[in-house]
Design an enzyme around this catalytic site. Structure first.
Site, PDB file in Angstrom:
ATOM      1  N   GLU A  13      36.676 -24.531  -5.128  1.00  0.00           N
ATOM      2  CA  GLU A  13      37.886 -24.150  -5.844  1.00  0.00           C
ATOM      3  C   GLU A  13      38.357 -25.255  -6.782  1.00  0.00           C
ATOM      4  OE1 GLU A  13      39.841 -21.574  -2.181  1.00  0.00           O
ATOM      5  OE2 GLU A  13      40.244 -23.736  -2.342  1.00  0.00           O
TER       6      GLU A  13
ATOM      7  N   LYS B  45      42.741 -30.432  -8.683  1.00  0.00           N
ATOM      8  CA  LYS B  45      41.923 -30.844  -7.546  1.00  0.00           C
ATOM      9  C   LYS B  45      40.687 -29.965  -7.466  1.00  0.00           C
ATOM     10  CE  LYS B  45      42.971 -29.910  -3.151  1.00  0.00           C
ATOM     11  NZ  LYS B  45      43.690 -29.962  -1.859  1.00  0.00           N
TER      12      LYS B  45
ATOM     13  N   THR C 146      42.416 -23.448  12.535  1.00  0.00           N
ATOM     14  CA  THR C 146      40.997 -23.262  12.835  1.00  0.00           C
ATOM     15  C   THR C 146      40.211 -23.156  11.535  1.00  0.00           C
ATOM     16  OG1 THR C 146      41.276 -20.860  12.994  1.00  0.00           O
ATOM     17  CG2 THR C 146      41.525 -22.139  15.022  1.00  0.00           C
TER      18      THR C 146
ATOM     19  N   VAL D 140      48.016 -22.539   9.266  1.00  0.00           N
ATOM     20  CA  VAL D 140      47.344 -23.388   8.282  1.00  0.00           C
ATOM     21  C   VAL D 140      45.921 -22.929   8.002  1.00  0.00           C
ATOM     22  CG1 VAL D 140      46.663 -25.780   7.742  1.00  0.00           C
ATOM     23  CG2 VAL D 140      48.735 -25.348   9.059  1.00  0.00           C
ATOM     24  N   GLY D 141      45.248 -22.362   9.001  1.00  0.00           N
ATOM     25  CA  GLY D 141      43.813 -22.131   8.888  1.00  0.00           C
ATOM     26  C   GLY D 141      43.410 -20.984   7.990  1.00  0.00           C
ATOM     27  N   GLY D 142      44.249 -19.947   7.882  1.00  0.00           N
ATOM     28  CA  GLY D 142      43.916 -18.835   7.005  1.00  0.00           C
ATOM     29  C   GLY D 142      44.155 -19.218   5.563  1.00  0.00           C
ATOM     30  N   ASP D 143      43.088 -19.433   4.793  1.00  0.00           N
ATOM     31  CA  ASP D 143      43.279 -19.973   3.445  1.00  0.00           C
ATOM     32  C   ASP D 143      42.298 -19.421   2.421  1.00  0.00           C
ATOM     33  OD1 ASP D 143      40.987 -21.182   4.328  1.00  0.00           O
ATOM     34  OD2 ASP D 143      41.727 -23.236   4.156  1.00  0.00           O
TER      35      ASP D 143
ATOM     36  N   LYS E 115      39.829 -14.428   5.771  1.00  0.00           N
ATOM     37  CA  LYS E 115      39.986 -15.438   6.822  1.00  0.00           C
ATOM     38  C   LYS E 115      41.449 -15.464   7.252  1.00  0.00           C
ATOM     39  CE  LYS E 115      39.054 -20.358   7.761  1.00  0.00           C
ATOM     40  NZ  LYS E 115      40.364 -20.896   8.095  1.00  0.00           N
TER      41      LYS E 115
ATOM     42  N   SER F  17      50.745 -20.917   5.194  1.00  0.00           N
ATOM     43  CA  SER F  17      50.334 -22.026   4.333  1.00  0.00           C
ATOM     44  C   SER F  17      48.892 -21.850   3.867  1.00  0.00           C
ATOM     45  CB  SER F  17      50.459 -23.337   5.117  1.00  0.00           C
ATOM     46  OG  SER F  17      49.835 -24.395   4.430  1.00  0.00           O
TER      47      SER F  17
END
Length: 352
Positions: A65, A78, A210, A233-236, A240, A301
């Site tokens: 990304e 980034k 995760t 936090v893990g679902g990004d 997922k 997030s």
């Protein structure tokens, strides 16, 4: 004729080694507290930023990304990947680097590693959100998923929120044991549990972090009682997630940038018009955060470019106080800006 780069050709570069020196010289909890302060300040001027969902290239193995933004004075981006299977070959799941440039002339003013910095930024962002959304005087946090991000999350929450009791669970118990060892010198009361259900009992805050790139149910509806703050936090990325859909329907949901979170976050499970709250509006005082003792709040997030911009801005500011950077000969700077070819020819090696 030899070649000597001019000052305009040289760009500050922060390597992984120097980033670690910067963090140690600052102190990790102070670093994340000050970084959270930069994010908070930039969220208060949210409307100044160019905003777009990150540009993503997905494959079966992971995602690469680009995350760009600008406040009209500086531009930052980034490069970041997410490849959950990397740990099997001794690689990081997430790696990153970033660039900040001046909008007025387009010249880069900073290049830095962001693998370490992203871990620090992600944790600082989580804790900043919790300061507005978690129950008052929260001291106990459950962390489900004890990989590379877990210690950073714990330390950021301790520094910004005051959580000093940790309940850890991971399907790989050795990950929880590593996390507990790493955090042992930092003043936590730590317990490791054999199931997620056991780990969440008595928690004020639940952090899920995760890595598997799939729809998953890390938290089921029966695991979440009233008054909890969930830091998801893990679902990004698309496909997922970590939370059962019924939890979302019971929660007041807060997000960074809805057009991106609806694609990548937990709320990809919901209807496209499901009401969510933008966190910047809470920070700016335009809407309320937590409004009741029994309310379930959820910070969905996924990470947004403004947070990385804040991290770049913070590190750039530290370079004025700390000597931990190199200067890369990155930009061609001919004597006559129109004579790039002449610069090349004049640099031809001379016979010995």
């Amino acid at each position: 004729m030899g070649y000597a780069p001019s000052d305009l050709a040289l760009v500050p570069f922060v390597s992984v080694e120097n980033m670690m020196r910067i963090v140690h010289a600052t102190g990790i909890e102070r670093f994340m507290t000050e970084l959270a302060g930069c994010i908070e300040a930039d969220f208060r001027r949210w409307e100044l930023f160019d905003k777009t969902p990150r540009v993503a290239s997905h494959s079966h193995e992971g995602v690469i990304e680009l995350m760009p933004t600008s406040d009209g004075i500086n531009y930052g981006f980034k490069y970041v990947n997410g490849h959950p299977k990397n740990t099997k070959s001794g690689r990081q799941t997430v790696t990153a680097f970033g660039v900040m440039a001046e909008v007025g002339n387009g010249y880069p003013v900073l290049i830095t590693e962001m693998t370490m910095l992203t871990a620090l930024r992600t944790a600082a962002m989580s804790a900043l959100a919790a300061r507005y959304l978690a129950p008052q005087e929260s001291r106990t946090m459950t962390i489900i998923g004890n990989g590379a991000q877990s210690e950073f999350q714990a330390l950021a929450f301790k520094a910004l929120v005051g959580t000093d009791r940790l309940r850890l669970y991971d399907i790989d118990r050795s990950a929880s044991e590593r996390c507990a060892r790493n955090l042992a010198p930092h003043g936590f009361d730590i317990e490791i549990f054999g199931s997620g259900q056991e780990a969440v009992e008595g928690a004020d805050i639940i952090t899920t972090v995760t890595a598997d790139k799939q729809y998953a149910t890390i938290l089921t509806d029966n695991m979440v009682g009233p008054g909890i703050h969930i830091n998801a936090v893990g679902g990004d990325c698309p496909g997922k997630t970590e939370l059962h859909r019924d939890i979302l329907l019971r929660s007041e949901i807060f997000v960074e940038y809805p057009p991106q979170t609806r694609i990548e976050g937990e709320i990809q499970q919901l209807d496209p018009d499901h009401k969510v709250n933008e966190l910047w509006q809470v920070i700016d005082g335009r809407i309320a955060g937590r409004t009741g003792r029994d309310q379930i709040t959820l910070f969905d997030s996924v990470g947004f470019a403004v947070e990385d911009f804040s991290a770049l801005r913070y590190v750039r500011g530290l370079l004025g106080k700390l000597p931990y950077f190199d200067r890369l000969d990155l930009l061609a700077d001919p004597d006559d800006p129109r004579d790039l070819f002449g610069m090349l020819m004049r640099a031809e090696p001379q016979p010995a």
